[in-house]
Design a protein around this motif. Structure first.
Motif, PDB file in Angstrom:
ATOM      1  N   ASP A  88      -2.853   8.602 -10.057  1.00  0.00           N
ATOM      2  CA  ASP A  88      -3.954   9.110 -10.861  1.00  0.00           C
ATOM      3  C   ASP A  88      -3.797  10.618 -11.026  1.00  0.00           C
ATOM      4  O   ASP A  88      -3.396  11.308 -10.078  1.00  0.00           O
ATOM      5  N   SER A  93       3.944   2.073  -8.425  1.00  0.00           N
ATOM      6  CA  SER A  93       2.959   3.167  -8.379  1.00  0.00           C
ATOM      7  C   SER A  93       1.922   3.091  -9.496  1.00  0.00           C
ATOM      8  O   SER A  93       1.626   4.092 -10.159  1.00  0.00           O
ATOM      9  N   PRO A  94       1.324   1.911  -9.736  1.00  0.00           N
ATOM     10  CA  PRO A  94       0.314   1.848 -10.795  1.00  0.00           C
ATOM     11  C   PRO A  94      -0.960   2.609 -10.437  1.00  0.00           C
ATOM     12  O   PRO A  94      -1.775   2.898 -11.311  1.00  0.00           O
ATOM     13  N   ASP A  95      -1.150   2.925  -9.152  1.00  0.00           N
ATOM     14  CA  ASP A  95      -2.355   3.601  -8.709  1.00  0.00           C
ATOM     15  C   ASP A  95      -2.264   5.121  -8.795  1.00  0.00           C
ATOM     16  O   ASP A  95      -3.204   5.820  -8.402  1.00  0.00           O
ATOM     17  N   ARG A 101       0.864  -1.174   0.000  1.00  0.00           N
ATOM     18  CA  ARG A 101       0.000   0.000   0.000  1.00  0.00           C
ATOM     19  C   ARG A 101       0.903   1.227   0.000  1.00  0.00           C
ATOM     20  O   ARG A 101       2.112   1.111   0.166  1.00  0.00           O
ATOM     21  N   GLY A 110       1.967   6.180  -3.935  1.00  0.00           N
ATOM     22  CA  GLY A 110       1.819   5.030  -4.817  1.00  0.00           C
ATOM     23  C   GLY A 110       2.288   3.755  -4.158  1.00  0.00           C
ATOM     24  O   GLY A 110       3.189   3.769  -3.316  1.00  0.00           O
ATOM     25  N   ARG A 158       2.018  10.068 -16.137  1.00  0.00           N
ATOM     26  CA  ARG A 158       0.593  10.337 -15.890  1.00  0.00           C
ATOM     27  C   ARG A 158       0.294  11.832 -15.981  1.00  0.00           C
ATOM     28  O   ARG A 158      -0.793  12.222 -16.428  1.00  0.00           O
ATOM     29  N   SER A 178       7.369   1.584  -1.483  1.00  0.00           N
ATOM     30  CA  SER A 178       6.315   2.304  -2.168  1.00  0.00           C
ATOM     31  C   SER A 178       6.676   3.791  -2.190  1.00  0.00           C
ATOM     32  O   SER A 178       7.736   4.201  -1.746  1.00  0.00           O
ATOM     33  N   GLN A 236       5.033  -3.924 -10.347  1.00  0.00           N
ATOM     34  CA  GLN A 236       4.489  -2.628 -10.743  1.00  0.00           C
ATOM     35  C   GLN A 236       4.856  -1.579  -9.693  1.00  0.00           C
ATOM     36  O   GLN A 236       4.705  -1.810  -8.498  1.00  0.00           O
TER      37      GLN A 236
END
Length: 475
Positions: free
Chosen positions: A304, A300-302, A245, A263, A377, A251, A298
């Motif tokens: 946004d 920091s695929p989250d 998380r 991320g 992103r 992370s 992966q």
């Protein structure tokens, strides 16, 4: 470096350095074989060092174990720097529960697998609740108001950058997006310890603690089934599940308390192998194996784009690079990445014992694939007064008496950040694999593969009781 690691005595299809794709657990392993020299033709095409792990298997008797390893920080002392800052001791715990069980496959009243079917299961977790100390730098109140201070041989001098800009007909008001961001950063400083920076009169240091826990699960399963007295089918599966998380190890943690740009890291890795061992006669045995490994990692695929334009620490949908003012960014870049090296292999080894000779022959097919994915992103905005800009003339030694070139450069960059003077907006143009056209901030995917087919034959000849000769050929 030509190393490899796998389970159940089979060569892995592809490996870099002396590292197994999946970290085998001690209670799941029955034996380890390491060969560093004089490997035979059956394995010489797989690297100079061979490491083979054999997974435990079940038997006609049920057996197992359970354990719980616990490491506590209660007897640890606090660090020197935490003490002088008045921060509590960082939490550092480790909990490692596990259990294993193996035996015959038994379904009461339905199936009795003694002498026929066997299972083995091992499960382990590694939990590390902990926190870390994070250090970030922010502008003080005077610098946020445009007052740049610097040290000279006659003492500390201060120049009002906004007043200087107004006198020269340049932008003399703070940029509203940057100003709101700097205020949000300043508001977080109550969540830690604020320290002065030696020789820096425009910024201060924030030291705070935040969570950085870790949780990894390690399940292992092996099944064995005797098809007949001559044929035994086995299969094993290993899995490493990193539960990550934004507050976990490896992370992307927030640079200031509670900030939104965070991320996770997701890394789920696996290996699988199945073996058919066939005894055709008392001196003729064949082993056929199929295996695979893989699992994407992966980073920091989250992430946004909304993280850069929310109610807190809004950057207007961009990554505002304010580090030019000598401070820490509000969340780092908007780049994400992922990668995977997956492999598959098929091999067959036939061994024939004849007198003092042990003759082995067979083949190996390896399919190794790798892909790497990167994407931006949100674009990055850099601030500076570029060469040729009219405002550049403000930052002269006459306007900053007693200053050095480095100090005037620092003043120029602070002015650029405060006023939102953009030097560049950095994004990426990626060629789309489907359309062949450039896509702004699109995905970049790189792929590679290796296909290798090997044949070998080898003879281990016991020429004398105290002399053995091994000769083989691999193509």
């Amino acid at each position: 470096t030509g190393g490899r690691g796998t389970t159940d005595g089979a060569p892995p299809p592809f490996c870099l350095s002396l590292r197994a794709r999946v970290s085998p657990r001690l209670d799941a392993i029955e034996g380890v074989t390491v060969t560093t020299a004089a490997s035979g033709a059956e394995s010489s095409g797989q690297g100079s060092t061979q490491i083979r792990f054999t997974t435990r298997s079940g038997s006609n008797s049920f057996s197992g174990s359970g354990y719980y390893y616990y490491q506590n920080d209660r007897l640890n002392t606090n660090t020197y720097f935490n003490k002088v800052r008045g921060l509590p001791k960082n939490e550092f715990l480790q909990r490692q529960p596990g259990v294993r069980v193996g035996g015959p496959v038994m379904l009461p009243g339905i199936y009795d697998g003694r002498g026929k079917a066997f299972f083995f299961v091992n499960y382990e977790e590694n939990r590390t609740p902990r926190n870390i100390t994070t250090t970030s730098t922010f502008l003080n109140q005077n610098a946020m108001n445009g007052l740049y201070s610097y040290e000279t041989s006659t003492g500390v001098r201060t120049t009002d950058l906004f007043a200087l800009a107004a006198a020269n007909g340049r932008v003399s008001t703070p940029d509203p997006v940057v100003s709101a961001l700097l205020r949000d950063i300043f508001a977080t400083t109550g969540g830690g310890v604020v320290e002065n920076l030696d020789g820096n009169f425009n910024a201060e240091r924030l030291v705070f603690q935040q969570k950085a826990a870790g949780l990894t699960r390690y399940p292992t399963i092996r099944m064995d089934y005797n098809l007949s007295n001559a044929h035994r089918l086995s299969g094993s599966w290993n899995f490493n599940d990193l539960v990550s998380r934004p507050d976990t190890t490896n992370s992307r943690q927030p640079t200031f308390p509670g900030f939104p740009v965070t991320g996770a890291q997701i890394s789920d890795r696996y290996t699988f192998q199945t073996t058919l061992r066939s005894t055709f006669s008392s001196n003729l045995v064949n082993e056929f194996r199929y295996g695979m490994s893989g699992g994407a990692t992966q980073f920091s695929p989250d992430l946004d784009p909304t993280m850069w334009k929310g109610a807190l620490a809004s950057q207007g949908g961009f990554d505002l690079n304010i580090s030019g003012a000598g401070v820490t960014d509000a969340g780092g870049s908007g780049g994400v990445s992922a990668r995977e090296a997956s492999t598959k292999f098929i091999e067959s080894n036939l061994t024939w014992l004849r007198g003092s000779h042990s003759i082995t022959s067979g083949f190996n097919f390896t399919a190794a694939d790798v892909w790497l994915l990167t994407q931006t992103r949100v674009p990055t905005v850099d601030f500076d007064v570029v060469t040729g800009a009219p405002a550049l003339t403000m930052f002269s030694s006459g306007n900053f008496p007693g200053s050095s070139t480095a100090q005037r450069t620092s003043a120029r960059r602070l002015y650029a950040v405060l006023t939102g003077t953009v030097s560049q907006i950095a994004g990426t143009g990626r060629l789309s694999a489907s359309t062949g056209e450039y896509v702004y901030n699109g995905d970049s995917r790189q792929e590679g593969r290796l296909r290798q087919l090997d044949f070998f034959v080898q003879d281990q000849w016991r020429a004398l009781p105290n002399l053995s000769i091994t000769a083989g050929l691999r193509y």
